[in-house]
Design a protein around this motif. Structure first.
Motif, PDB file in Angstrom:
ATOM      1  N   ALA A   7      19.927 -65.544  13.081  1.00  0.00           N
ATOM      2  CA  ALA A   7      20.459 -64.426  13.726  1.00  0.00           C
ATOM      3  C   ALA A   7      21.549 -64.031  12.995  1.00  0.00           C
ATOM      4  CB  ALA A   7      20.573 -64.475  15.290  1.00  0.00           C
ATOM      5  N   GLY A   8      21.794 -64.253  11.549  1.00  0.00           N
ATOM      6  CA  GLY A   8      22.829 -63.697  10.931  1.00  0.00           C
ATOM      7  C   GLY A   8      22.554 -62.613  10.330  1.00  0.00           C
ATOM      8  N   SER A   9      21.325 -62.103  10.129  1.00  0.00           N
ATOM      9  CA  SER A   9      20.843 -60.847   9.784  1.00  0.00           C
ATOM     10  C   SER A   9      19.680 -60.192  10.565  1.00  0.00           C
ATOM     11  CB  SER A   9      20.672 -61.192   8.186  1.00  0.00           C
ATOM     12  OG  SER A   9      19.925 -59.900   7.514  1.00  0.00           O
ATOM     13  N   VAL A  10      19.412 -59.077  10.575  1.00  0.00           N
ATOM     14  CA  VAL A  10      18.556 -58.286  11.262  1.00  0.00           C
ATOM     15  C   VAL A  10      17.246 -58.157  10.190  1.00  0.00           C
ATOM     16  CG1 VAL A  10      19.493 -56.238  11.122  1.00  0.00           C
ATOM     17  CG2 VAL A  10      17.828 -56.796  12.984  1.00  0.00           C
ATOM     18  N   ILE A  11      17.801 -57.614   8.945  1.00  0.00           N
ATOM     19  CA  ILE A  11      16.548 -57.377   8.181  1.00  0.00           C
ATOM     20  C   ILE A  11      17.097 -57.683   6.698  1.00  0.00           C
ATOM     21  CG2 ILE A  11      15.694 -55.122   9.399  1.00  0.00           C
ATOM     22  CD1 ILE A  11      17.349 -53.517   7.424  1.00  0.00           C
ATOM     23  N   GLY A  12      16.189 -58.061   5.851  1.00  0.00           N
ATOM     24  CA  GLY A  12      16.322 -58.520   4.635  1.00  0.00           C
ATOM     25  C   GLY A  12      15.259 -57.980   3.376  1.00  0.00           C
ATOM     26  N   VAL A  13      15.514 -58.221   2.278  1.00  0.00           N
ATOM     27  CA  VAL A  13      14.838 -57.987   1.076  1.00  0.00           C
ATOM     28  C   VAL A  13      14.086 -59.423   0.498  1.00  0.00           C
ATOM     29  CG1 VAL A  13      14.428 -56.870  -1.136  1.00  0.00           C
ATOM     30  CG2 VAL A  13      15.670 -55.947   0.677  1.00  0.00           C
ATOM     31  N   GLY A  14      12.847 -59.624   0.127  1.00  0.00           N
ATOM     32  CA  GLY A  14      12.429 -60.855  -0.430  1.00  0.00           C
ATOM     33  C   GLY A  14      11.286 -60.348  -1.448  1.00  0.00           C
ATOM     34  N   SER A  15      11.018 -61.408  -2.402  1.00  0.00           N
ATOM     35  CA  SER A  15       9.899 -61.201  -3.314  1.00  0.00           C
ATOM     36  C   SER A  15       8.751 -62.341  -3.256  1.00  0.00           C
ATOM     37  CB  SER A  15      10.445 -61.019  -4.541  1.00  0.00           C
ATOM     38  OG  SER A  15      11.143 -62.189  -5.010  1.00  0.00           O
ATOM     39  N   ASP A  16       7.549 -62.028  -3.569  1.00  0.00           N
ATOM     40  CA  ASP A  16       6.448 -63.100  -3.240  1.00  0.00           C
ATOM     41  C   ASP A  16       5.349 -62.909  -4.390  1.00  0.00           C
ATOM     42  OD1 ASP A  16       4.013 -64.149  -2.156  1.00  0.00           O
ATOM     43  OD2 ASP A  16       5.039 -63.980  -0.035  1.00  0.00           O
ATOM     44  N   ILE A  17       5.469 -64.297  -5.136  1.00  0.00           N
ATOM     45  CA  ILE A  17       4.694 -64.424  -6.335  1.00  0.00           C
ATOM     46  C   ILE A  17       3.498 -65.395  -6.008  1.00  0.00           C
ATOM     47  CG2 ILE A  17       5.744 -66.077  -7.538  1.00  0.00           C
ATOM     48  CD1 ILE A  17       4.998 -64.050 -10.126  1.00  0.00           C
ATOM     49  N   GLY A  18       3.841 -66.342  -4.569  1.00  0.00           N
ATOM     50  CA  GLY A  18       2.908 -67.226  -4.569  1.00  0.00           C
ATOM     51  C   GLY A  18       3.133 -67.828  -2.932  1.00  0.00           C
ATOM     52  N   GLY A  19       4.079 -67.085  -2.375  1.00  0.00           N
ATOM     53  CA  GLY A  19       4.418 -67.218  -0.921  1.00  0.00           C
ATOM     54  C   GLY A  19       5.700 -67.100  -0.662  1.00  0.00           C
ATOM     55  N   SER A  20       6.463 -66.715  -1.623  1.00  0.00           N
ATOM     56  CA  SER A  20       7.984 -66.944  -1.436  1.00  0.00           C
ATOM     57  C   SER A  20       8.554 -65.727  -0.408  1.00  0.00           C
ATOM     58  CB  SER A  20       8.608 -66.378  -2.866  1.00  0.00           C
ATOM     59  OG  SER A  20       8.586 -67.247  -3.657  1.00  0.00           O
TER      60      SER A  20
END
Length: 522
Positions: free
Chosen positions: A211-224
């Motif tokens: 609960a230190g952030s509400v939205i974020g950005v990620g990337s996924d090449i195998g499940g990341s």
């Protein structure tokens, strides 16, 4: 019979090594501690709701951003998820937002259309370029490197009014399922500090789950995106490849790797997935049917319990199988649908298919950049075996998983013959799902493992990696907690460009199973 013996031996060895790990792994300084519960009500609002309240002047952006800063300062000493903050700049930008709203004469609708995330705090995976912030992907050789510009997806979110508050931890060069490196240290799971947060978007999963952030950005090449979301009890979406730009992230993709790489949203509340994806996709959003209303009762649902006994893969735990069965039962009871169980024998070759797709040459025959080269940048390639010797005496700048992966990449020859198997599987799955089908599939073989244990479970990433291979959209959905207080969950898969189906199913599952759970309240 021989395969059965090999599987039993593999499980026995794995169990023995887990026991040994338990003896040899020292307790950390935070072992046994818990995250404090969420006290401020603003931390329990979705980004969509926060933006609406900010536009209506029910709350100021400064108050929202400060509330999240306070929460990060409260939990980050325990989970080590945010590795560099920009709190002062974020508060200044929040003050500018409040001034803009005060002076706006066009009304709330104009602001919502032009700036749908106005004043909402955002966390960003450190491997993405965020202007003025560290951009190392956990490599000692890049320590001190700052991003000169924003990666496209982050730029679009900022243009929509979101305010970045910091960058979050990753494994070294993002090639592991535990977020740990020699620049920032180890990230911990908010539900159990002795367990992993996942990787490579592990810092994102951890700070969102805490609960230190509400939205974020990620990337996924195998499940990341999906593994950290699963382990940390939040939502994450692997987009259809090619929809969201993958530019300006580390490590840079090479050869044909972009065909299986996806950038996507991570969040605590399912209602934020769709607006985030609309923004991050930019002009490509028109390729998706994101505004189409979905009647779940008219969809065709399928369930796939496991990978069919692939060699050297751990079995899916009974509690995760039971969680998936509960989803099937709930869908059938609530929607009146029949969930059909399906099987694909080609899934036994999932790991080989993933390894091949990671190493395919491009149309001109150029091989992808070796991981040894990636680890050495901006200098020369590393010598993996020499680094392994240095690591044995604590002198290497590289983590053991990164070194081992570099060695594996160097020694293992991909069996390109599995490409025909991949093509058949892809054709069969895409044909099955069509434009109105949704598939349920486990995310991993167990709930979040303890620190360092992924060394024994790495092959189990085939449960997520196979959908990178098949180029399908997937939403990771939390399903409550198990008896130990650890998140359960599963993947929801649809056909190409049918991202809206998995996201709408995620909204349903959030209502049915409760979605994210405060780790401090368990």
């Amino acid at each position: 019979m021989a395969q059965r013996f090999v599987d039993l031996l593999f499980r026995a060895v794995t169990a023995g090594l887990l026991w040994l790990f338990g003896l040899l792994t020292p307790k950390s300084r935070v072992s046994g501690k818990k995250l404090p519960p969420v006290r401020h009500p603003l931390l329990l609002e979705s980004a969509t709701q926060l933006a609406r309240k900010i536009r209506r002047r029910e709350v100021s952006s400064v108050e929202v951003v400060q509330t999240y800063i306070d929460r990060i300062q409260e939990v980050n000493p325990l989970i080590n998820a945010v590795v560099q903050d920009r709190f002062s700049a974020a508060l200044q930008e929040a003050a500018q937002v409040d001034k803009l709203i005060e002076e706006e004469t066009g009304g709330e609708d104009v602001l919502e259309d032009r700036l749908p995330l106005l004043g909402v705090p955002l966390s960003v995976k450190e491997s993405f370029a965020l202007q003025g912030m560290p951009h190392t992907a956990g490599s000692v050789s890049r320590k001190g490197t700052l991003a000169p510009v924003d990666t496209p997806s982050v730029a679009l979110l900022k243009r929509a009014g979101a305010i970045p508050i910091g960058v979050t931890n990753v494994p070294e060069q993002c090639m592991w399922i535990e977020s740990h490196n020699h620049v920032y240290g180890m990230t911990r799971n908010p539900y159990d500090l002795d367990r992993i947060a996942g990787g490579s978007s592990g810092g994102e999963g951890s700070i969102l789950g805490g609960a230190g952030s509400v939205i974020g950005v990620g990337s996924d090449i195998g499940g990341s995106i999906r593994l950290p979301s699963f382990f940390c009890g939040v939502f994450g979406h692997k987009t259809t490849p090619g929809i969201v730009s993958n530019d300006l992230q580390l490590p840079p993709f090479s050869s044909r790797q972009e065909e299986i790489l996806s950038t996507g949203p991570m969040c605590r509340y399912a209602e934020d997935l769709l607006p985030m994806l609309k923004i991050m996709a930019g002009p490509n959003a028109d390729k998706l049917s994101l505004d189409t209303k979905v009647d779940l009762k008219k969809l065709r649902f399928f369930t796939l319990p496991d990978c069919g006994g692939a060699p050297l893969i751990n079995p899916v735990s009974e509690e995760l199988k039971q969680a998936q069965r509960k989803v099937v039962e709930r869908l059938e009871a609530d929607l009146g649908v029949t969930v059909e169980e399906v099987h694909f024998p080609e899934l036994k070759h999932s790991y080989d298919m993933f390894f091949v797709c990671m190493n395919l040459p491009d149309n001109e025959g150029k091989e992808p950049t070796s991981f040894a080269t990636v680890l050495g940048e901006p200098g020369p390639p590393i010598w993996p075996f020499w680094e392994l010797l240095k690591a044995a005496v604590g002198k290497s700048n590289h983590t053991l998983p990164a070194i081992v992966f570099a060695i594996m990449s160097k020694l293992t020859k991909p069996p390109f013959s599995v490409l025909k198997i991949k093509e058949k599987l892809q054709q069969d799955v895409v044909e099955l799902l069509g434009s109105d089908g949704v598939l349920l599939y486990p995310t991993f073989t167990r709930v979040a493992p303890k620190h360092h244990h992924p060394l024994l479970f790495f092959n189990d990433i085939i449960y997520t990696a196979i959908f990178n291979v098949l180029a399908l959209p997937v939403t990771q959905c939390p399903l409550g907690l198990n008896e130990e207080g650890l998140p359960l969950g599963l993947q929801v898969v649809a056909g190409p460009l049918q991202d809206h189906l998995t996201i709408q199913t995620a909204l349903y599952l959030e209502k049915a199973f409760g979605g994210w759970t405060d780790p401090g309240a368990k």
